[in-house]
Write an enzyme that holds these catalytic residues in place. Sequence first.
Site, PDB file in Angstrom:
ATOM      1  N   HIS A 131       0.043  11.075 -53.534  1.00  0.00           N
ATOM      2  CA  HIS A 131       0.519  11.116 -52.143  1.00  0.00           C
ATOM      3  C   HIS A 131       1.537  10.006 -51.882  1.00  0.00           C
ATOM      4  O   HIS A 131       1.173   8.891 -51.538  1.00  0.00           O
ATOM      5  CB  HIS A 131      -0.673  10.977 -51.192  1.00  0.00           C
ATOM      6  CG  HIS A 131      -0.331  11.229 -49.756  1.00  0.00           C
ATOM      7  ND1 HIS A 131      -1.189  11.861 -48.888  1.00  0.00           N
ATOM      8  CD2 HIS A 131       0.770  10.943 -49.029  1.00  0.00           C
ATOM      9  CE1 HIS A 131      -0.629  11.956 -47.696  1.00  0.00           C
ATOM     10  NE2 HIS A 131       0.558  11.393 -47.755  1.00  0.00           N
ATOM     11  N   HIS A 152       5.821   9.250 -50.306  1.00  0.00           N
ATOM     12  CA  HIS A 152       6.996   9.750 -49.575  1.00  0.00           C
ATOM     13  C   HIS A 152       8.227   9.039 -50.128  1.00  0.00           C
ATOM     14  O   HIS A 152       8.311   7.816 -50.057  1.00  0.00           O
ATOM     15  CB  HIS A 152       6.862   9.448 -48.075  1.00  0.00           C
ATOM     16  CG  HIS A 152       5.657  10.087 -47.441  1.00  0.00           C
ATOM     17  ND1 HIS A 152       5.707  11.328 -46.843  1.00  0.00           N
ATOM     18  CD2 HIS A 152       4.370   9.663 -47.328  1.00  0.00           C
ATOM     19  CE1 HIS A 152       4.490  11.633 -46.383  1.00  0.00           C
ATOM     20  NE2 HIS A 152       3.666  10.635 -46.670  1.00  0.00           N
ATOM     21  N   ARG A 165      11.582  10.226 -49.383  1.00  0.00           N
ATOM     22  CA  ARG A 165      12.666  10.342 -48.375  1.00  0.00           C
ATOM     23  C   ARG A 165      13.937  11.038 -48.837  1.00  0.00           C
ATOM     24  O   ARG A 165      14.832  11.257 -48.037  1.00  0.00           O
ATOM     25  CB  ARG A 165      13.049   8.965 -47.812  1.00  0.00           C
ATOM     26  CG  ARG A 165      11.876   8.079 -47.393  1.00  0.00           C
ATOM     27  CD  ARG A 165      11.027   8.695 -46.340  1.00  0.00           C
ATOM     28  NE  ARG A 165      10.025   7.757 -45.800  1.00  0.00           N
ATOM     29  CZ  ARG A 165       8.978   8.125 -45.097  1.00  0.00           C
ATOM     30  NH1 ARG A 165       8.772   9.393 -44.826  1.00  0.00           N
ATOM     31  NH2 ARG A 165       8.134   7.235 -44.639  1.00  0.00           N
ATOM     32  N   ASP A 216       2.154  17.304 -44.649  1.00  0.00           N
ATOM     33  CA  ASP A 216       1.726  15.929 -44.357  1.00  0.00           C
ATOM     34  C   ASP A 216       2.725  15.186 -43.475  1.00  0.00           C
ATOM     35  O   ASP A 216       3.931  15.297 -43.636  1.00  0.00           O
ATOM     36  CB  ASP A 216       1.527  15.128 -45.640  1.00  0.00           C
ATOM     37  CG  ASP A 216       1.067  13.713 -45.346  1.00  0.00           C
ATOM     38  OD1 ASP A 216      -0.059  13.562 -44.863  1.00  0.00           O
ATOM     39  OD2 ASP A 216       1.855  12.774 -45.555  1.00  0.00           O
ATOM     40  N   HIS A 270      -3.307  17.162 -43.671  1.00  0.00           N
ATOM     41  CA  HIS A 270      -3.206  15.977 -42.794  1.00  0.00           C
ATOM     42  C   HIS A 270      -4.023  16.316 -41.551  1.00  0.00           C
ATOM     43  O   HIS A 270      -3.583  17.100 -40.713  1.00  0.00           O
ATOM     44  CB  HIS A 270      -1.735  15.724 -42.462  1.00  0.00           C
ATOM     45  CG  HIS A 270      -1.499  14.674 -41.411  1.00  0.00           C
ATOM     46  ND1 HIS A 270      -0.819  13.515 -41.670  1.00  0.00           N
ATOM     47  CD2 HIS A 270      -1.832  14.616 -40.100  1.00  0.00           C
ATOM     48  CE1 HIS A 270      -0.755  12.785 -40.565  1.00  0.00           C
ATOM     49  NE2 HIS A 270      -1.358  13.424 -39.598  1.00  0.00           N
ATOM     50  N   ASN A 323      -0.285   5.929 -39.942  1.00  0.00           N
ATOM     51  CA  ASN A 323      -1.058   7.106 -39.542  1.00  0.00           C
ATOM     52  C   ASN A 323      -1.713   7.714 -40.765  1.00  0.00           C
ATOM     53  O   ASN A 323      -1.005   8.082 -41.695  1.00  0.00           O
ATOM     54  CB  ASN A 323      -0.120   8.132 -38.896  1.00  0.00           C
ATOM     55  CG  ASN A 323      -0.861   9.379 -38.431  1.00  0.00           C
ATOM     56  OD1 ASN A 323      -2.080   9.462 -38.499  1.00  0.00           O
ATOM     57  ND2 ASN A 323      -0.111  10.364 -37.979  1.00  0.00           N
ATOM     58  N   ASP A 368      -0.177   6.773 -50.130  1.00  0.00           N
ATOM     59  CA  ASP A 368       0.552   7.177 -48.920  1.00  0.00           C
ATOM     60  C   ASP A 368       1.770   6.259 -48.721  1.00  0.00           C
ATOM     61  O   ASP A 368       2.119   5.880 -47.603  1.00  0.00           O
ATOM     62  CB  ASP A 368      -0.339   7.164 -47.674  1.00  0.00           C
ATOM     63  CG  ASP A 368       0.258   7.993 -46.529  1.00  0.00           C
ATOM     64  OD1 ASP A 368       1.332   8.604 -46.721  1.00  0.00           O
ATOM     65  OD2 ASP A 368      -0.350   8.022 -45.440  1.00  0.00           O
ATOM     66  N   GLY A 396       3.730   3.723 -41.004  1.00  0.00           N
ATOM     67  CA  GLY A 396       3.833   3.761 -42.458  1.00  0.00           C
ATOM     68  C   GLY A 396       4.145   2.427 -43.102  1.00  0.00           C
ATOM     69  O   GLY A 396       4.869   1.605 -42.558  1.00  0.00           O
TER      70      GLY A 396
END
Lengths: 407, 309
Positions: A48, A50, A52, A140, A167, A266, A293, A312
Amino acid sequence: MILIKNCKPHDLLLDGAVLRKAGKGAEKAEQTVDAKGLVAVPGLVDMHVHFREPGREDKETIATGAAAAIAGGFTSVAVMANSGRVCDDAVGVVYVQAKSREAGGANVFAVGAVTKGLKGEELAELGKMSDAGAVAFSDDGMAITNSELMRRALEYSKMFRKPILAHCEDTALTKNFVMNEGPVSAKLGLRGYPNAAEAAMAARDCYLAALTGGHVHICHVSAKETVDVVRRAKKQGIRVTAEAAPHHLLLTDQTLVNYESKYKMNPPLRTQADVEALIEGVVDGTIDAIASDHAPHTSEEKEQELAACPNGIIGLETTLGVILSIKGIPFERAIDAMTAAPARILGLKGKGTLEEGADADVTLIDPKASWTVDPAAFKSKGRCTPYEKMKLTGRAAHVFVGGRQCS
Amino acid sequence: MALDALLKRCRAWKHRHLLGTKDLSAKDISLVLDVAEELASLKDIAPLKGRRLFNFFVEPSTRTKTSFSLAGRRLGAEIVDFSPASSSLTKGESLKDTARTIESMGVDFTVIRHGASGAPAFLSRLVHSSVINAGDGTNEHPTQALLDLYTMRQRLGKISGLRVALVGDILHSRVARSNLWALQKLGNEVTLVGPSTLVPHDLDAPVSHDFDRALRENDVVMMLRLQLERQQAGLFPSVGEYVHFFGLTRERLATLRNGTIIMHPGPMNRGLEISAEAADSSRSVILNQVTNGVAVRAAVLLLHSQVHA
């Protein structure tokens, strides 16, 4: 051919991209790595993150994210679909894979969106994304509030044997939240996100998995009630798995007393009772995986008043140190939660194992290395971490991906 | 007391910023009230001559902003006013840059009013001037609480051992929070009164939904402003029902026990949380609160001027 010797549990031979037990043939190795005092584990897997790209390369690119993964000991990561251009079709999946190959760091797997544009209205082309190589589906960042749509997503994804990474957030209960709802938010005058908003949606998704036979994976469990929901669902034989993030296993909402944005994410940081329930959940296997995350933002975005700054923090380069520093999670379980468990959930063949014939992805851990977190040294473009200046024990010393030494 | 003696007394103050009453001790609070009282009797003084006060009001306000201006001028400070409509904040400049830009022009006090809880705390990490919180989101409004305590002491002769009811929308009230922390530190008994949807149960203070009983049992009844949009948000069913249970009506005014005073931080919704009769009665100290605001804010400025002197 690379021979890794003197490490626990045993010597290893990286024969091209394939892993062998060191024994016969070791003398043919072109390179020998002396791993005295180190522990060899399967290349770590973070299911998991991110990155971008495409769209918000100012926050992170696939290349900088893949480099951050290596620096943190991770040889495989799964990127969520909510980049600047949402990964909701096969083109998006292929783009991630192409950029990953070009970067040459960790293996970057794509998670496709469940719904077109993450809008929560219509199913995206899950089948075509699956064929292109998507390892799972997730909206998510956004909750799928429409229960009918979630039901169909679980039913449909079953056909491709790929999980839905959920999520869980009842957004009607979390409007404009800044932190966990409880005594601390009441005192600070900040809008809260109650545990019930996560647990209720997780319960819904478990019942929908039971109804459809689909596989639901609960992302970033933060509330103790959610641990209970997952534990009960598993007992009932429902196809549910779950993950927790390092910050939810270590930090509480007390950290927000000075209104610092490095503690805003979150789901939010919860209470000590939640932290303890989560650790218990990891230890007994209710929570299968640990995932960072990793959510990079620019400094300009994070350096704002709490209500205005985005949710985040980054995590890839601190996960291993943080998890190994948490007392109460045995080393073997911690490693399983960052290797075999996520590989199994995402169906990554040859990953998360040191068996003969597996992929030659190996992380050599120095479990005694003591180090201090310095964001300026991060490979990630993100700098926002709650662990700045924290002293951690345990670090990746060397990382091999596909038989190639990356660090 | 002469000004020199007063300034000497001010040196007991150790805080660079005033972010909330949460951070103050009972001693600190008493010092503010004492300095305010001394200041009220001193005429023609200018201890803050050559100092600049930046009135940084990102959220609209008339009384607090005017009160700070008057307080600053009384001590001889120069006032720089900021209005968001004409500023670069509307052109996308961040809070951080606006504050640092103004500060580069030489500012000693940044008085900030902002819609986000914690904005003054955020600012205090970025600027060199003393940050004075003039109200942040639903967190704190410390100078309002200090002037409220000053008014209570003035009218009731003491500021400990009192029973105080805070009535109304506690959940969204920075005035309630600042008063709660300050009053509790000085050994007063605070009860939070209002509908269960608007009164948090985890603020470490007793909660009551019986307003009539609260009127009989308290020395101070502080009514809080009710924002009508809370009804649309589903926090109470109708204005009529709210007034029925929690409005300080003419009928309820008659049930107040002897000596109890009525307070309101303003602006009032006459006919809603408070009736005209109650607001204008001899029990009401609402205008005294406004008057005392200037002296208390002057005391706050004077105290903070001694820290970075």
